[in-house]
Design a protein around this motif. Sequence first.
Motif, PDB file in Angstrom:
ATOM      1  N   ARG A 174       3.072   3.177  -2.985  1.00  0.00           N
ATOM      2  CA  ARG A 174       2.975   3.344  -4.435  1.00  0.00           C
ATOM      3  C   ARG A 174       1.556   3.206  -4.967  1.00  0.00           C
ATOM      4  O   ARG A 174       1.231   3.764  -6.009  1.00  0.00           O
ATOM      5  CB  ARG A 174       3.874   2.318  -5.149  1.00  0.00           C
ATOM      6  CG  ARG A 174       5.350   2.612  -5.078  1.00  0.00           C
ATOM      7  CD  ARG A 174       6.117   1.724  -6.043  1.00  0.00           C
ATOM      8  NE  ARG A 174       7.559   2.035  -6.044  1.00  0.00           N
ATOM      9  CZ  ARG A 174       8.425   1.473  -6.869  1.00  0.00           C
ATOM     10  NH1 ARG A 174       8.018   0.583  -7.749  1.00  0.00           N
ATOM     11  NH2 ARG A 174       9.713   1.814  -6.819  1.00  0.00           N
ATOM     12  N   LYS A 175       0.720   2.471  -4.277  1.00  0.00           N
ATOM     13  CA  LYS A 175      -0.621   2.195  -4.792  1.00  0.00           C
ATOM     14  C   LYS A 175      -1.581   3.321  -4.437  1.00  0.00           C
ATOM     15  O   LYS A 175      -1.745   3.696  -3.285  1.00  0.00           O
ATOM     16  CB  LYS A 175      -1.128   0.871  -4.201  1.00  0.00           C
ATOM     17  CG  LYS A 175      -2.427   0.388  -4.825  1.00  0.00           C
ATOM     18  CD  LYS A 175      -2.808  -0.987  -4.292  1.00  0.00           C
ATOM     19  CE  LYS A 175      -4.098  -1.485  -4.933  1.00  0.00           C
ATOM     20  NZ  LYS A 175      -4.489  -2.814  -4.413  1.00  0.00           N
ATOM     21  N   VAL A 176      -2.231   3.884  -5.461  1.00  0.00           N
ATOM     22  CA  VAL A 176      -3.219   4.945  -5.281  1.00  0.00           C
ATOM     23  C   VAL A 176      -4.587   4.294  -5.089  1.00  0.00           C
ATOM     24  O   VAL A 176      -4.929   3.339  -5.800  1.00  0.00           O
ATOM     25  CB  VAL A 176      -3.235   5.865  -6.525  1.00  0.00           C
ATOM     26  CG1 VAL A 176      -4.261   6.976  -6.364  1.00  0.00           C
ATOM     27  CG2 VAL A 176      -1.846   6.454  -6.777  1.00  0.00           C
ATOM     28  N   PRO A 177      -5.444   4.772  -4.150  1.00  0.00           N
ATOM     29  CA  PRO A 177      -5.264   5.941  -3.284  1.00  0.00           C
ATOM     30  C   PRO A 177      -4.666   5.609  -1.904  1.00  0.00           C
ATOM     31  O   PRO A 177      -4.634   6.467  -1.039  1.00  0.00           O
ATOM     32  CB  PRO A 177      -6.690   6.448  -3.125  1.00  0.00           C
ATOM     33  CG  PRO A 177      -7.503   5.191  -3.085  1.00  0.00           C
ATOM     34  CD  PRO A 177      -6.821   4.237  -4.050  1.00  0.00           C
ATOM     35  N   MET A 178      -4.231   4.345  -1.731  1.00  0.00           N
ATOM     36  CA  MET A 178      -3.728   3.932  -0.418  1.00  0.00           C
ATOM     37  C   MET A 178      -2.568   4.819   0.039  1.00  0.00           C
ATOM     38  O   MET A 178      -2.489   5.193   1.219  1.00  0.00           O
ATOM     39  CB  MET A 178      -3.279   2.471  -0.454  1.00  0.00           C
ATOM     40  CG  MET A 178      -2.841   1.924   0.894  1.00  0.00           C
ATOM     41  SD  MET A 178      -2.200   0.223   0.773  1.00  0.00           S
ATOM     42  CE  MET A 178      -3.648  -0.628   0.163  1.00  0.00           C
ATOM     43  N   ASN A 179      -1.674   5.167  -0.891  1.00  0.00           N
ATOM     44  CA  ASN A 179      -0.514   5.972  -0.495  1.00  0.00           C
ATOM     45  C   ASN A 179      -0.925   7.350   0.018  1.00  0.00           C
ATOM     46  O   ASN A 179      -0.384   7.842   1.014  1.00  0.00           O
ATOM     47  CB  ASN A 179       0.474   6.093  -1.655  1.00  0.00           C
ATOM     48  CG  ASN A 179      -0.165   6.574  -2.941  1.00  0.00           C
ATOM     49  OD1 ASN A 179      -1.354   6.855  -2.994  1.00  0.00           O
ATOM     50  ND2 ASN A 179       0.642   6.667  -3.989  1.00  0.00           N
TER      51      ASN A 179
END
Length: 246
Positions: free
Chosen positions: A95-100
């Motif tokens: 859910r966390k950008v940009p990790m996803n």
Amino acid sequence: MSQPMEYAPPSSAVGEDGEVKGFDFNEKSIRRAFIRKVYSILMCQLLITMGFIALFLFHEPTKVWVHRNGWLFWVALVVMFVCLISMACCTNVRRKVPMNFIFLTIFTLAESFLLGIVTSVYDVSAVMMAVGITAGVCLALTLFAFQTKWDFTMMGGALVCATMILLIFGIIAIFLPTNNILNLVYAALGALLFSLYLVYDTQLMMGGKHKYSISPEEYIFAALNLYLDIVNIFLYILMIIGITKN
């Protein structure tokens, strides 16, 4: 292979008393934007995958180099599983950008590399035929999922059971003498199972009148599910074509 997910309103939509303020997550415009986003991500994944497959099919030096360095297959396999498990099990990762997007990109590259290696052992005509059949089947199933009044979102438990049966069937088949009929049945059942998964995951994404739906915040998870469904349908169809050509 997904399960329905509960919706939690974003913090900006929750007042001090804990009630949702002026925000309807089931609003049609939000769901449509979510569907467009999912399919945009999915198309990028499929284009990357097709690029890898084309490279391994038509560029002989690449094919030879990869076959001579078998350790690359196992590295890609580990990377693929690590990214898949991370996105499936960790809410913050998907859910966390940009990790996803980073995890999804790495997963897609690893999966595409593996598919390139698998398809490189087949004839070009067989792979192209499998691509065409897969495209037609997936398009037909997607249109069916959008139009039908049948609710496939209630089939989650049955699909998981069928997956376990198929897995056990595959393990048993490994220890049996090579039999084209047995392999053909296994591939046909696999294609059928993931065709049902494609309809199931599509309807989860649609929401609306279906009993279960996936939260619009889970666009990465939805794209991942659809991508895996399509990849598995392609692999089983390719297996069927390979068996019938022998």
